[in-house]
Scaffold this active site. Structure first.
Site, PDB file in Angstrom:
ATOM      1  N   ASP A  11       0.834  -1.212  -0.045  1.00 40.43           N
ATOM      2  CA  ASP A  11       0.041   0.008  -0.004  1.00 40.43           C
ATOM      3  C   ASP A  11       0.839   1.164  -0.034  1.00 40.43           C
ATOM      4  O   ASP A  11       1.704   1.312   0.904  1.00 40.43           O
ATOM      5  CB  ASP A  11      -0.781  -0.051   1.160  1.00 40.43           C
ATOM      6  CG  ASP A  11      -1.957   1.139   1.206  1.00 40.43           C
ATOM      7  OD1 ASP A  11      -2.032   1.947   0.396  1.00 40.43           O
ATOM      8  OD2 ASP A  11      -2.450   1.141   2.327  1.00 40.43           O
ATOM      9  N   ASP A  24      -2.987   2.516  -6.095  1.00 39.40           N
ATOM     10  CA  ASP A  24      -1.905   2.259  -5.133  1.00 39.40           C
ATOM     11  C   ASP A  24      -1.886   0.975  -4.108  1.00 39.40           C
ATOM     12  O   ASP A  24      -0.799   1.009  -3.114  1.00 39.40           O
ATOM     13  CB  ASP A  24      -1.381   3.567  -4.274  1.00 39.40           C
ATOM     14  CG  ASP A  24      -2.250   3.788  -3.153  1.00 39.40           C
ATOM     15  OD1 ASP A  24      -3.704   3.465  -3.420  1.00 39.40           O
ATOM     16  OD2 ASP A  24      -2.128   4.077  -2.291  1.00 39.40           O
ATOM     17  N   GLU A  25      -2.452   0.103  -4.392  1.00 41.87           N
ATOM     18  CA  GLU A  25      -2.907  -0.979  -3.444  1.00 41.87           C
ATOM     19  C   GLU A  25      -2.854  -2.091  -4.338  1.00 41.87           C
ATOM     20  O   GLU A  25      -3.441  -2.182  -5.293  1.00 41.87           O
ATOM     21  CB  GLU A  25      -3.927  -0.792  -2.770  1.00 41.87           C
ATOM     22  CG  GLU A  25      -3.923  -0.325  -1.326  1.00 41.87           C
ATOM     23  CD  GLU A  25      -5.206  -0.581  -0.599  1.00 41.87           C
ATOM     24  OE1 GLU A  25      -5.669  -1.414  -0.136  1.00 41.87           O
ATOM     25  OE2 GLU A  25      -5.870   0.680  -0.458  1.00 41.87           O
TER      26      GLU A  25
HETATM   27 MG   LIG Z   1      -2.468   3.919   0.214  1.00 38.25          MG
END
Ligand SMILES: [Mg+2]
Length: 419
Positions: free
Chosen positions: A17, A109-110
């Site tokens: 993350d 973003d994960e």
């Molecule tokens: Mg994040």
């Protein structure tokens, strides 16, 4: 208490993350932003991402930019730069795929990475392998990431969230009880603010109390998604990684077949509205916009009526596409025919540019609409996909209450634009 498959036969799932991803991308390009309160989302007039420094001041996601300026004038406010963020994300995924072909892009973003068995390939312990991956990401992208390793997605997500920013936590049999004893049920992935009441009713406040319940009790008193979470917290592998290259959609299609054939104009328009709503929500989730759209109607004798429209402005806003449909509806619909299904395809998808759309209705300012969809997507995420829906979908005959994840809540139609 926990699933008794031996530790060796369990999966090794990594959750990665990005920490304050949008702001971190900005900082990677402009280090003078380091250690300062930074917010992105200026173009939408609401904070879409914030640095920890901004959070510490009291800035919250979704707060209006005007309010931030007034209350926290030291905050640096930036336009979102989606092209840059997407570029960083692509590089992040490239690095992860050096290690495993099984990568699920969960959001910009994960992601989840299946590392099972790769400890032997890389001749490293899982812990060392994760540290190597994390360091490589941080070195090459100049961003910080939080990592969580465990037996499944739910536990890996708890792990990565534990020690943010830049942390790495490995949740395994030896420490699982500790983490579950410290975790409130509302902080478990998949348990939203509306469902937490059910847990509290049974005096379940922390994750450990949840896994300590007997399996039959959970099966009898909770809906399936919560039983699945229960099993995952007990270290079972339930949620498979979605590793297909879904993020590179060429198009997004949604269709509905009716319970019985119909020539009712309102009903059919409403069915289209549902398709458009769902397709646009998906497009927004993947930060994509359509540049053309195909509408089709399946006639009772299995023939199709279809129409392809090039959009003036690329979009993922459903009411814009519904307006296009309304203008062209009569070109495909005839009251003398019976139809059996509707469908739409959002085509020639492009990555979202963060541009301002400009074919909005007079009574709704661009800004309001952007804010509205930001809020709607958030509500859908927290309360289920059908918790609110377009008023133009109301005549579809679909029982939204039944479709709602939490059946105790009524679904609400939230906007009416096309009559
Ligand atoms: Mg994040």
């Amino acid at each position: 208490m926990f699933d008794n498959i031996s530790n060796e036969n369990k999966k090794a799932i990594l959750h990665i993350d990005g920490d304050c991803f949008f702001v971190s991308c900005e900082r990677a390009l402009n280090p003078s932003l380091n250690n300062k309160a930074v917010v992105t989302g200026k173009e939408r007039k609401i904070a879409s991402a914030l640095s920890y420094e901004a959070k510490a001041l009291g800035v919250r996601r979704g707060m209006s930019i005007n309010e931030i300026k007034r209350l926290y004038p030291q905050t640096i406010i930036l336009d979102s730069n989606y092209d840059v963020y997407i570029n960083f994300a692509k590089r992040m995924y490239e690095i992860l795929r050096r290690y495993s072909s099984e990568v699920e892009q969960y959001s910009i973003d994960e992601c989840f990475v299946d590392l099972s068995g790769l400890d032997k390939c890389f001749k490293l312990s899982y812990n060392d392998l994760v540290i190597k991956i994390k360091q490589e990401l941080e070195r090459e992208l100049n961003l910080s990431f939080s990592a969580g390793l465990s037996y499944n997605k739910s536990l890996a997500k708890i792990a990565s969230n534990w020690n943010k920013p830049a942390g790495f936590v490995n949740i395994n049999i030896s420490n699982l009880k500790y983490y579950l004893s410290k975790l409130k049920v509302e902080n478990i992935w998949g348990i939203g603010p509306s469902s937490v009441k059910v847990f509290h009713r049974y005096k379940i406040n922390i994750a450990l109390e949840f896994v300590n319940k007997k399996e039959d009790f959970i099966k009898n008193n909770f809906q399936k998604p919560y039983y699945e979470i229960y099993q995952e917290l007990k270290t079972k592998y339930i949620y498979k990684l979605k590793t297909s290259s879904k993020k590179t959609f060429q198009s997004i299609s949604k269709s509905e077949t009716f319970n019985k054939n119909s020539s009712d104009e309102n009903f059919i328009f409403s069915q289209f509205s549902i398709n458009i709503e769902k397709a646009c929500a998906k497009a927004r989730r993947y930060k994509l916009e359509a540049t053309s759209v195909l509408f089709y109607l399946k006639i009772a004798d299995f023939k199709y009526e279809k129409i392809n429209i090039n959009l003036e402005n690329h979009t993922n806003i459903d009411i814009e596409i519904i307006k296009v449909l309304a203008e062209n509806f009569k070109r495909i619909f005839s009251p003398y025919l019976k139809y059996r299904a509707t469908g739409i395809t959002l085509k020639n998808l492009k990555e979202m540019s963060g541009r301002q759309s400009d074919i909005f209705y007079n009574h709704l300012q661009t800004q309001k609409l952007n804010n509205l969809y930001f809020a709607c997507d958030k509500i859908h995420k927290n309360y289920g996909n059908n918790s609110i829906y377009l008023a133009s979908s109301m005549n579809s005959g679909v029982d939204y209450k039944l479709m709602n994840k939490d059946k105790k809540n009524n679904s609400i139609p939230y906007i009416a634009l096309v009559d």
